[in-house]
Scaffold this motif. Structure first.
Motif, PDB file in Angstrom:
ATOM      1  N   GLU A  26      -9.541 -17.478   2.885  1.00 25.61           N
ATOM      2  CA  GLU A  26     -10.729 -17.060   1.852  1.00 25.61           C
ATOM      3  C   GLU A  26     -11.672 -15.977   2.420  1.00 25.61           C
ATOM      4  O   GLU A  26     -12.255 -15.277   1.968  1.00 25.61           O
ATOM      5  N   GLU A  27     -11.862 -16.380   3.946  1.00 25.81           N
ATOM      6  CA  GLU A  27     -12.762 -15.535   4.883  1.00 25.81           C
ATOM      7  C   GLU A  27     -12.016 -14.140   4.716  1.00 25.81           C
ATOM      8  O   GLU A  27     -12.856 -12.995   4.851  1.00 25.81           O
ATOM      9  N   ALA A  28     -10.726 -13.915   4.885  1.00 22.07           N
ATOM     10  CA  ALA A  28     -10.094 -12.706   4.925  1.00 22.07           C
ATOM     11  C   ALA A  28     -10.529 -11.851   3.777  1.00 22.07           C
ATOM     12  O   ALA A  28     -10.803 -10.751   3.701  1.00 22.07           O
ATOM     13  N   LYS A  29     -10.408 -12.750   2.629  1.00 18.78           N
ATOM     14  CA  LYS A  29     -10.792 -11.799   1.391  1.00 18.78           C
ATOM     15  C   LYS A  29     -12.323 -11.395   1.400  1.00 18.78           C
ATOM     16  O   LYS A  29     -12.510 -10.465   0.753  1.00 18.78           O
ATOM     17  N   VAL A  30     -13.152 -12.493   1.782  1.00 18.17           N
ATOM     18  CA  VAL A  30     -14.409 -11.836   1.647  1.00 18.17           C
ATOM     19  C   VAL A  30     -14.647 -10.743   2.711  1.00 18.17           C
ATOM     20  O   VAL A  30     -15.639  -9.973   2.412  1.00 18.17           O
ATOM     21  N   ARG A  31     -14.092 -10.691   3.878  1.00 17.57           N
ATOM     22  CA  ARG A  31     -14.361  -9.735   4.993  1.00 17.57           C
ATOM     23  C   ARG A  31     -13.987  -8.528   4.114  1.00 17.57           C
ATOM     24  O   ARG A  31     -14.138  -7.410   4.443  1.00 17.57           O
ATOM     25  N   ALA A  32     -12.686  -8.517   3.791  1.00 17.82           N
ATOM     26  CA  ALA A  32     -12.276  -7.266   2.988  1.00 17.82           C
ATOM     27  C   ALA A  32     -13.152  -6.668   1.887  1.00 17.82           C
ATOM     28  O   ALA A  32     -13.256  -5.524   1.803  1.00 17.82           O
ATOM     29  N   ALA A  33     -13.616  -7.548   1.130  1.00 17.33           N
ATOM     30  CA  ALA A  33     -14.557  -7.246   0.007  1.00 17.33           C
ATOM     31  C   ALA A  33     -15.777  -6.520   0.667  1.00 17.33           C
ATOM     32  O   ALA A  33     -16.034  -5.457   0.232  1.00 17.33           O
ATOM     33  N   ASN A  34     -16.228  -7.171   1.617  1.00 14.31           N
ATOM     34  CA  ASN A  34     -17.204  -6.521   2.420  1.00 14.31           C
ATOM     35  C   ASN A  34     -17.323  -5.212   2.848  1.00 14.31           C
ATOM     36  O   ASN A  34     -18.053  -4.309   2.848  1.00 14.31           O
ATOM     37  N   MET A  35     -16.138  -5.051   3.690  1.00 20.00           N
ATOM     38  CA  MET A  35     -15.658  -3.913   4.278  1.00 20.00           C
ATOM     39  C   MET A  35     -15.367  -2.784   3.206  1.00 20.00           C
ATOM     40  O   MET A  35     -15.711  -1.759   3.270  1.00 20.00           O
ATOM     41  N   ALA A  36     -14.849  -3.137   2.193  1.00 22.99           N
ATOM     42  CA  ALA A  36     -14.601  -2.285   1.202  1.00 22.99           C
ATOM     43  C   ALA A  36     -15.666  -1.631   0.740  1.00 22.99           C
ATOM     44  O   ALA A  36     -15.863  -0.263   0.379  1.00 22.99           O
ATOM     45  N   TYR A  37     -16.582  -2.587   0.165  1.00 15.46           N
ATOM     46  CA  TYR A  37     -17.994  -2.018  -0.119  1.00 15.46           C
ATOM     47  C   TYR A  37     -18.782  -1.189   0.649  1.00 15.46           C
ATOM     48  O   TYR A  37     -19.137  -0.065   0.268  1.00 15.46           O
ATOM     49  N   MET A  38     -18.826  -1.623   2.110  1.00 16.14           N
ATOM     50  CA  MET A  38     -19.478  -0.954   2.830  1.00 16.14           C
ATOM     51  C   MET A  38     -18.925   0.431   3.115  1.00 16.14           C
ATOM     52  O   MET A  38     -19.399   1.460   2.987  1.00 16.14           O
TER      53      MET A  38
ATOM     54  N   HIS B  44      -9.932   3.335  -6.173  1.00 11.67           N
ATOM     55  CA  HIS B  44      -9.160   3.289  -4.700  1.00 11.67           C
ATOM     56  C   HIS B  44      -9.572   1.950  -4.106  1.00 11.67           C
ATOM     57  O   HIS B  44      -8.595   1.421  -3.506  1.00 11.67           O
ATOM     58  N   PHE B  45     -10.651   1.662  -3.871  1.00 14.54           N
ATOM     59  CA  PHE B  45     -11.153   0.587  -3.228  1.00 14.54           C
ATOM     60  C   PHE B  45     -10.707  -0.529  -4.053  1.00 14.54           C
ATOM     61  O   PHE B  45     -10.573  -1.629  -3.543  1.00 14.54           O
TER      62      PHE B  45
ATOM     63  N   MET C 177      -8.511  -3.736  -2.783  1.00 13.45           N
ATOM     64  CA  MET C 177      -9.080  -5.134  -3.035  1.00 13.45           C
ATOM     65  C   MET C 177      -7.950  -5.930  -3.771  1.00 13.45           C
ATOM     66  O   MET C 177      -7.556  -7.027  -3.374  1.00 13.45           O
ATOM     67  N   GLU C 178      -7.407  -5.547  -4.896  1.00 12.58           N
ATOM     68  CA  GLU C 178      -6.554  -6.044  -5.517  1.00 12.58           C
ATOM     69  C   GLU C 178      -5.063  -6.350  -4.928  1.00 12.58           C
ATOM     70  O   GLU C 178      -4.657  -7.460  -4.869  1.00 12.58           O
ATOM     71  N   LEU C 179      -4.704  -5.377  -4.028  1.00 11.99           N
ATOM     72  CA  LEU C 179      -3.516  -5.677  -3.214  1.00 11.99           C
ATOM     73  C   LEU C 179      -3.777  -6.545  -2.231  1.00 11.99           C
ATOM     74  O   LEU C 179      -2.980  -7.552  -1.874  1.00 11.99           O
ATOM     75  N   PHE C 180      -4.810  -6.509  -1.500  1.00  9.81           N
ATOM     76  CA  PHE C 180      -5.300  -7.460  -0.519  1.00  9.81           C
ATOM     77  C   PHE C 180      -5.311  -8.719  -0.881  1.00  9.81           C
ATOM     78  O   PHE C 180      -4.692  -9.950  -0.281  1.00  9.81           O
TER      79      PHE C 180
ATOM     80  N   VAL D 251       0.796  -1.358   0.137  1.00  8.10           N
ATOM     81  CA  VAL D 251       0.188  -0.002   0.226  1.00  8.10           C
ATOM     82  C   VAL D 251       0.904   1.293  -0.099  1.00  8.10           C
ATOM     83  O   VAL D 251       0.630   2.203  -0.608  1.00  8.10           O
ATOM     84  N   GLN D 252       1.992   1.203   0.879  1.00  9.57           N
ATOM     85  CA  GLN D 252       2.856   2.354   1.065  1.00  9.57           C
ATOM     86  C   GLN D 252       3.519   2.894  -0.244  1.00  9.57           C
ATOM     87  O   GLN D 252       3.778   4.022  -0.683  1.00  9.57           O
ATOM     88  N   LYS D 253       3.735   1.752  -1.073  1.00  7.65           N
ATOM     89  CA  LYS D 253       4.525   2.049  -2.678  1.00  7.65           C
ATOM     90  C   LYS D 253       3.528   2.113  -3.670  1.00  7.65           C
ATOM     91  O   LYS D 253       4.202   2.430  -4.687  1.00  7.65           O
ATOM     92  N   ASP D 254       2.471   1.912  -3.364  1.00  2.00           N
ATOM     93  CA  ASP D 254       1.333   1.959  -4.485  1.00  2.00           C
ATOM     94  C   ASP D 254       1.260   3.274  -5.161  1.00  2.00           C
ATOM     95  O   ASP D 254       1.074   4.395  -4.305  1.00  2.00           O
ATOM     96  N   ASP D 255       1.153   3.555  -6.405  1.00  6.03           N
ATOM     97  CA  ASP D 255       0.859   4.989  -6.867  1.00  6.03           C
ATOM     98  C   ASP D 255      -0.416   5.544  -6.679  1.00  6.03           C
ATOM     99  O   ASP D 255      -0.702   6.715  -6.477  1.00  6.03           O
ATOM    100  N   LEU D 256      -1.472   4.767  -6.587  1.00  8.16           N
ATOM    101  CA  LEU D 256      -2.910   5.231  -6.276  1.00  8.16           C
ATOM    102  C   LEU D 256      -3.080   5.696  -5.003  1.00  8.16           C
ATOM    103  O   LEU D 256      -3.635   6.400  -4.760  1.00  8.16           O
ATOM    104  N   ILE D 257      -3.180   4.401  -4.239  1.00 12.79           N
ATOM    105  CA  ILE D 257      -3.524   4.563  -2.714  1.00 12.79           C
ATOM    106  C   ILE D 257      -2.522   4.663  -1.905  1.00 12.79           C
ATOM    107  O   ILE D 257      -2.601   5.436  -0.658  1.00 12.79           O
ATOM    108  N   GLY D 258      -1.233   4.828  -2.308  1.00 13.92           N
ATOM    109  CA  GLY D 258      -0.010   4.953  -1.390  1.00 13.92           C
ATOM    110  C   GLY D 258      -0.075   6.293  -0.859  1.00 13.92           C
ATOM    111  O   GLY D 258       0.083   6.599   0.408  1.00 13.92           O
TER     112      GLY D 258
END
Length: 126
Positions: free
Chosen positions: A101-113, A79-80, A84-87, A23-30
């Motif tokens: 898999e649960e981590a990815k589902v939870r992250a996707a739900n959190m990003a959406y919300m 940005h979201f 999600m792509e990085l996560f 994240v810290q190195k990413d051009d968009l969200i960093g």
């Protein structure tokens, strides 16, 4: 190397540290994260360890409301999507299994919300 599932705090720490290094190195969200976190990265990472430990391992070490600090961030769907792509890439590179898999589902739900709520508050302020 055979990938294992997320199983303990050490795994959560590896996931969080690896993800936020990207994240810290990413051009968009960093730039957004780096500006918001000036001098506070260690504190943020500790909070993220506790958050994911609570969510994935059901070891209740996190309390609080994760949304308010994000309410006024200058972010949009792109940005979201990048978050999600990085996560997802980070999880898939490090782990495999039910909790991964649960981590990815939870992250996707959190990003959406979070995106939904940010847009809602933005529209209320117009």
């Amino acid at each position: 190397m055979q990938l294992q599932d997320i199983g303990n705090l050490e795994d959560i720490t590896l996931l969080v540290n690896t993800f936020y290094e990207k994240v810290q190195k990413d051009d968009l969200i960093g730039p957004i994260f780096n500006q918001k976190m000036i001098g506070r990265w260690p504190e943020h990472l500790e909070k993220m360890y506790r958050f994911w430990q609570t969510i994935l391992l059901e070891e209740h070490t996190y309390s609080g409301s994760p949304f308010p600090p994000h309410k006024h961030l200058p972010v949009n769907q792109a940005h979201f999507d990048r978050w999600m792509e990085l996560f997802t890439t980070t999880v898939d590179t490090l782990f495999t299994g039910k909790l991964a898999e649960e981590a990815k589902v939870r992250a996707a739900n959190m990003a959406y919300m979070f995106h939904y709520k940010i847009e809602y508050f933005r529209n209320q302020e117009k």
